[in-house]
Design an enzyme around this catalytic site. Structure first.
Site, PDB file in Angstrom:
ATOM      1  CB  SER A 187       5.088  -1.781   5.617  1.00 56.76           C
ATOM      2  OG  SER A 187       3.959  -2.468   5.115  1.00 56.76           O
ATOM      3  CG  ASP A 188       7.466  -1.583  -0.731  1.00 54.98           C
ATOM      4  OD1 ASP A 188       6.385  -1.912  -1.274  1.00 54.98           O
ATOM      5  OD2 ASP A 188       8.474  -1.280  -1.390  1.00 54.98           O
ATOM      6  CD1 TRP A 189       1.125  -4.744  -1.560  1.00 52.40           C
ATOM      7  CD2 TRP A 189       1.858  -2.822  -0.709  1.00 52.40           C
ATOM      8  NE1 TRP A 189       0.066  -3.855  -1.523  1.00 52.40           N
ATOM      9  CE2 TRP A 189       0.487  -2.678  -1.002  1.00 52.40           C
ATOM     10  CE3 TRP A 189       2.522  -1.733  -0.126  1.00 52.40           C
ATOM     11  CZ2 TRP A 189      -0.227  -1.493  -0.751  1.00 52.40           C
ATOM     12  CZ3 TRP A 189       1.814  -0.555   0.114  1.00 52.40           C
ATOM     13  CH2 TRP A 189       0.473  -0.455  -0.188  1.00 52.40           C
ATOM     14  N   GLY A 190       4.779  -6.266   2.126  1.00 50.38           N
ATOM     15  CA  GLY A 190       5.518  -7.417   2.640  1.00 50.38           C
ATOM     16  C   GLY A 190       6.850  -7.053   3.268  1.00 50.38           C
ATOM     17  CB  ALA A 191       8.680  -3.931   3.686  1.00 52.69           C
TER      18      ALA A 191
END
Ligand code: NAG
Ligand code: NAG
Ligand code: NAG
Ligand code: NAG
Ligand code: NAG
Ligand code: NAG
Ligand code: NAG
Ligand code: NAG
Ligand code: NAG
Ligand code: NAG
Ligand code: NAG
Ligand code: NAG
Length: 804
Positions: free
Chosen positions: A284-288
């Site tokens: 995942s992208d950071w916090g996605a």
């Protein structure tokens, strides 16, 4: 029947621009409010990585459920921007994930390379490969197992995109080649590459959910993309990435058809794992990540950075939630095993289990996401290891190769030992607010406080160990000729010609170099395509005073240039984001030590409004909405972005895609097209074949080879970039086919009066379209026109062929 004998119909010279009659096509937004479910998520078979897959299988079989979940969920208590905790019981040291696409950012004594955009502007496969090789070597030497790059999303739907420069080009073919070169090279260095951001991540504005005034969660923007455009445009370079064996793919922040990318089963399981045969892991992208089991079942394999609030040790949607979900029967452990194997297979394939360098201790000190105390199981080494080696040479060479000469009247360039040189603008000198532009607003607070712009901001930036400024490099080079170099850095002063140039004598200088810059960073889209800091007034002021004004831009994407046709602007040089050797690379071009060979990897139009066909989705109403689902970005232009738009609608542009001048001239002759598929019959559909990374392998069969001869007709040596465009047939009832698409390019150095032959291999995918009904790449019946030239609008030779 096989028809290769009639393939080559004619060759000839073409000067006109081919245009089709614009079709109307409808857009039904209601088709884009859901994403088709694709379950279960396909398991990896480790195709192409068979030995490592067996090792990963044995490794995972030896883990407890809790240990497997440890492999999938990041922890904040680590030294890297993303951390998978070690499992000492089985001798696993964990994984260190580091930004970014042009440098190992969270590090000292590392190189800052030219941005992806600059690399693309070089159109030089060999240099792009070496950039990847050296980047990979630096990540590895710092103990990072995974490098978070390269970028193919944003692709460049909008020139305003804040992160456009992190990737390569709005053309999917050019970006695809750059992805393949970069990934192969990085992984050859032993580091895992990460292709990001999958997919439709074409703007920063509302890329993440926000909370409204009434505390309603307003969801992230939804990129609504039709199936043909998805395949032929946005997914295309990711197919190259998967085919190159990329270890991991990062899913993006945005939604797709109203469903978050990181839990979109159509995108992750359907398109990426099934169709493209991706064997590695989706991170995942950071916090996605916005859900637990749902994201796992949709095909996400690794949750980064792990905790829900990503600056904290808060719990995760994953972690012990996944352990519980397996325990109570909600989630199958088979899927967890697949996730763990997907993560461990590239690790074994790249032999990261064998003597991998420990993590540089300084990474922890620089880690803005890290939560102390760090897990004591991470292995550290002495801090501040210098990993730069001799990479500066490549950086200087590549940035020069990615510098595009747009205008050059009366041989204003190269400079010929001018007696006086004026240098103007707040982009020439040393930064005065530090060398590091992670903070997204660093460049917004002053006039020349932040000096020359070598790289953009946000997670894709690099921490400069040094910067060769244009002013330093010019002073050094000019000293050889005894030239007088005088300079002004204050743009407000320069804007006022009545007072600006009083300090200069003799006046005006023989040549005036004006430097402009355009800030671009993650988190914010650009609000104008003009260069920053009163750039128009700055150029006009200098040009009103100096009849030999050369404008140089440092920029993260397209600019408009209202001063381009000013009679005193004799030359224009687009230097993009060059990295740490900025001044040296530029001076090499200005003085002709290097003959310019960069070509625009995007279009420079006349006015901002010319780009309105694919604006950033944004408005005051949207900014103040209370409707959770209000942010909808309909990609109605379909395939027609950048030059495809301007060609389709027959619009004049200032400088077209693929354009760039040289200090010499080239001609092109002897265009030929040959069927190289032997006696095999070319069918409209690809032959069925077992899926391999990249999809059906027969899509990459070379069917035709196009050749042309390039001659240097000028007086000095130089490099040309012959480009091959194809005019593919229109498909009834589908989103329009572009007038022409890039399907081949080579960079070749040629001595004066010498010739060389270039060849372009056309693969099945290159001459097919994505048929939405058949869900297949199809070669349409009819004639394909091959157009070869030196830019998208400088077509020198054409030839037609009928593949079927
Ligand atoms: C988005 O919607 C379009 C139209 O219904 C569909 O063709 C496409 O496959 C969808 N894509 C995704 C990722 O959901
Ligand atoms: C399983 O773990 C044990 C340590 O508990 C180790 O000795 C053994 O080599 C491991 N087997 C594999 C296949 O990794
Ligand atoms: C929104 O939530 C915050 C914090 O929970 C609270 O202080 C505030 O009163 C809420 N505002 C509204 C309009 O409900
Ligand atoms: C599980 O996820 C939820 C969010 O859905 C979170 O609030 C909770 O703390 C998590 N639990 C654990 C044990 O991590
Ligand atoms: C199983 O565990 C998951 C994760 O903690 C939880 O969300 C779910 O509600 C549980 N289901 C049942 C049936 O207990
Ligand atoms: C911009 O240029 C104009 C002259 O065209 C000048 O009046 C103005 O002060 C300049 N603004 C800044 C911020 O330098
Ligand atoms: C820049 O020039 C303007 C106009 O002459 C002047 O008012 C201003 O003080 C200068 N800025 C600095 C920092 O010297
Ligand atoms: C060009 O420069 C000369 C000075 O060399 C100046 O006199 C002239 O006005 C300038 N032209 C324009 C259009 O500004
Ligand atoms: C440009 O200005 C210089 C004086 O600065 C003059 O000698 C020269 O003739 C001018 N060139 C043109 C083309 O006007
Ligand atoms: C988005 O719209 C808001 C409100 O109109 C504006 O302040 C902001 O600058 C816009 N952002 C971009 C990137 O255009
Ligand atoms: C394209 O535009 C040019 C003018 O910009 C015009 O002369 C030409 O006729 C146009 N061609 C078509 C096919 O519309
Ligand atoms: C290239 O050719 C054009 C005309 O064909 C000529 O005007 C120009 O000076 C040449 N440029 C170089 C660098 O030789």
């Amino acid at each position: 029947m096989s028809s290769h004998r009639k393939n080559c119909i004619y060759t000839g010279l073409l000067v006109m621009l081919k245009v089709v009659t614009a079709q109307t096509f409808s857009w039904d937004h209601s088709l884009f409010t859901t994403s088709p479910p694709v379950y279960p998520s396909p398991a990896t078979a480790g195709i192409g990585w068979e030995i490592a897959f067996a090792q990963a299988g044995a490794f995972v079989a030896n883990l407890t459920l809790e240990e497997k979940v440890t492999l999938l969920t990041g922890v904040a208590q680590g030294p890297c921007i993303g951390n998978i905790a070690p499992i000492p019981r089985v001798g696993f040291d964990g994984l260190c994930l580091q930004d970014g696409p042009l440098s190992i950012r969270q590090a000292t004594y590392a190189s800052v390379f030219p941005a992806g955009l600059t690399a693309a502007a070089s159109w030089d496969k060999g240099l792009i490969y070496n950039r990847g090789l050296y980047l990979g070597a630096e990540f590895k030497a710092k103990g990072a197992h995974v490098a978070l790059g390269p970028v193919a999303g944003p692709l460049g739907r909008s020139g305003y995109a804040g992160r456009g420069w992190e990737g390569f080009s709005p053309d999917p073919y050019l970006t695809g080649v750059a992805m393949e070169q970069t990934i192969s090279a990085m992984q050859r260095s032993g580091v895992q590459a990460n292709a990001k951001h999958f997919i439709g991540n074409e703007q920063e504005t509302q890329r993440n959910p926000t909370i409204s005034q009434n505390n309603v969660t307003i969801e992230a923007v939804s990129s609504n993309i039709d199936d043909r455009t998805m395949h032929e445009l946005y997914m295309w370079p990711f197919a190259n990435a998967v085919r190159a064996g990329v270890a991991s793919v990062m899913c993006s922040y945005n939604r797709l058809n109203s469903s978050y990318s990181c839990q979109n089963s159509k995108a992750l399981s359907g398109l990426l794992k099934e169709e493209l045969g991706f064997q590695g892991y989706v991170m995942s992208d950071w916090g996605a990540v916005h859900a637990g089991v749902a994201s796992v079942e949709a095909g996400l394999d690794m949750n980064m950075p792990g905790p829900i609030g990503f600056f904290t040790t808060e719990p995760s949607f994953w972690g012990s939630n996944l352990t519980m979900a397996v325990g109570n029967g909600t989630l199958s452990e088979v899927r967890v095993d697949d996730m763990a194997r997907r993560i461990m297979t590239p690790y074994f394939h790249l032999r990261q289990d064998k003597d991998y360098p420990p993590i540089d201790m300084e990474s922890g000190n620089l880690n803005i996401l890290g939560v102390y105390p760090y897990l004591d199981t991470f292995k550290f080494e002495t801090a501040n290891v210098d990993v730069r080696q001799t990479h500066a040479q490549l950086i200087r060479e590549l940035a020069a190769a990615g510098t595009v000469l747009l205008k050059n009247i009366d041989n204003a360039l190269p400079l010929k030992a001018p007696k006086t040189i004026g240098v103007f603008g707040n982009d020439i000198g040393d930064p005065t607010n530090g060398l590091y532009t992670l903070s997204m607003s660093t460049n917004l607070g002053g006039n020349y406080e932040y000096g020359t712009l070598a790289v953009g901001g946000g997670s894709g930036t690099g921490r400069l160990t040094y910067i060769v400024t244009p002013l330093d490099a010019l002073k050094n080079r000019a000293a050889r000729d005894g030239s007088l170099v005088q300079y002004l850095l204050n743009n407000t002063l320069i804007s006022d010609p009545s007072i600006a140039f009083q300090s200069i004598a003799p006046s005006p200088p023989e040549v005036c170099l004006v430097f402009l810059k355009t800030w671009a960073a993650e988190g914010d889209d650009r609000t104008t395509l003009l260069a920053d800091w009163n750039s128009t007034a700055v150029v006009e002021s200098v040009a009103s005073y100096c009849n030999n004004t050369v404008v140089i831009t440092h920029t993260g994407g397209p600019n408009i240039m209202p001063w381009a046709n000013h009679p005193n602007v004799t030359a224009i040089v687009a230097a993009h984001f060059p990295g740490q050797e900025s001044g040296n690379s530029l001076v090499d071009i200005l003085y002709g030590d290097v003959n310019p060979s960069g070509k625009l990897p995007y279009t420079i139009a006349h006015k901002e409004v010319d780009y309105a066909f694919a604006d950033i989705t944004n408005s005051t109403d949207l900014q103040e909405t209370e409707d959770p689902n209000a942010w909808q970005s309909d990609f109605k232009e379909g395939l027609l972005i950048d030059y495809r738009h301007f060609d389709y609608y027959n619009r004049s542009v200032l400088y077209e895609f693929g354009f760039g001048l040289s200090y010499t001239n080239f001609s092109m002759s002897n265009l030929s097209i040959r069927n190289v598929y032997g006696n095999n019959i070319i069918t409209a559909r690809p032959l069925p074949a077992a899926i391999a990374p990249g999809g059906n392998p027969t899509l990459y069969d070379v069917l035709f080879r196009v050749r042309a001869e390039i001659t240097n007709t000028g007086l000095v040596a130089g490099a040309a970039v012959p480009q091959l465009y194809l005019s593919l047939p229109q498909i009834a009832g589908e989103t329009p086919t572009p007038v022409k698409v890039l399907r081949g390019f080579e960079k070749v150095s040629v001595q004066p009066a010498q010739s060389t032959t270039v060849s372009f291999d056309l693969m099945r995918r290159d001459i097919s379209y994505w048929d939405t009904k058949q869900q297949e790449w199809i070669i349409a019946p009819g004639t394909i026109e091959a157009q070869a030239g030196f830019s998208s609008r400088d077509i020198r030779l054409v030839a037609s062929f009928s593949p079927l």
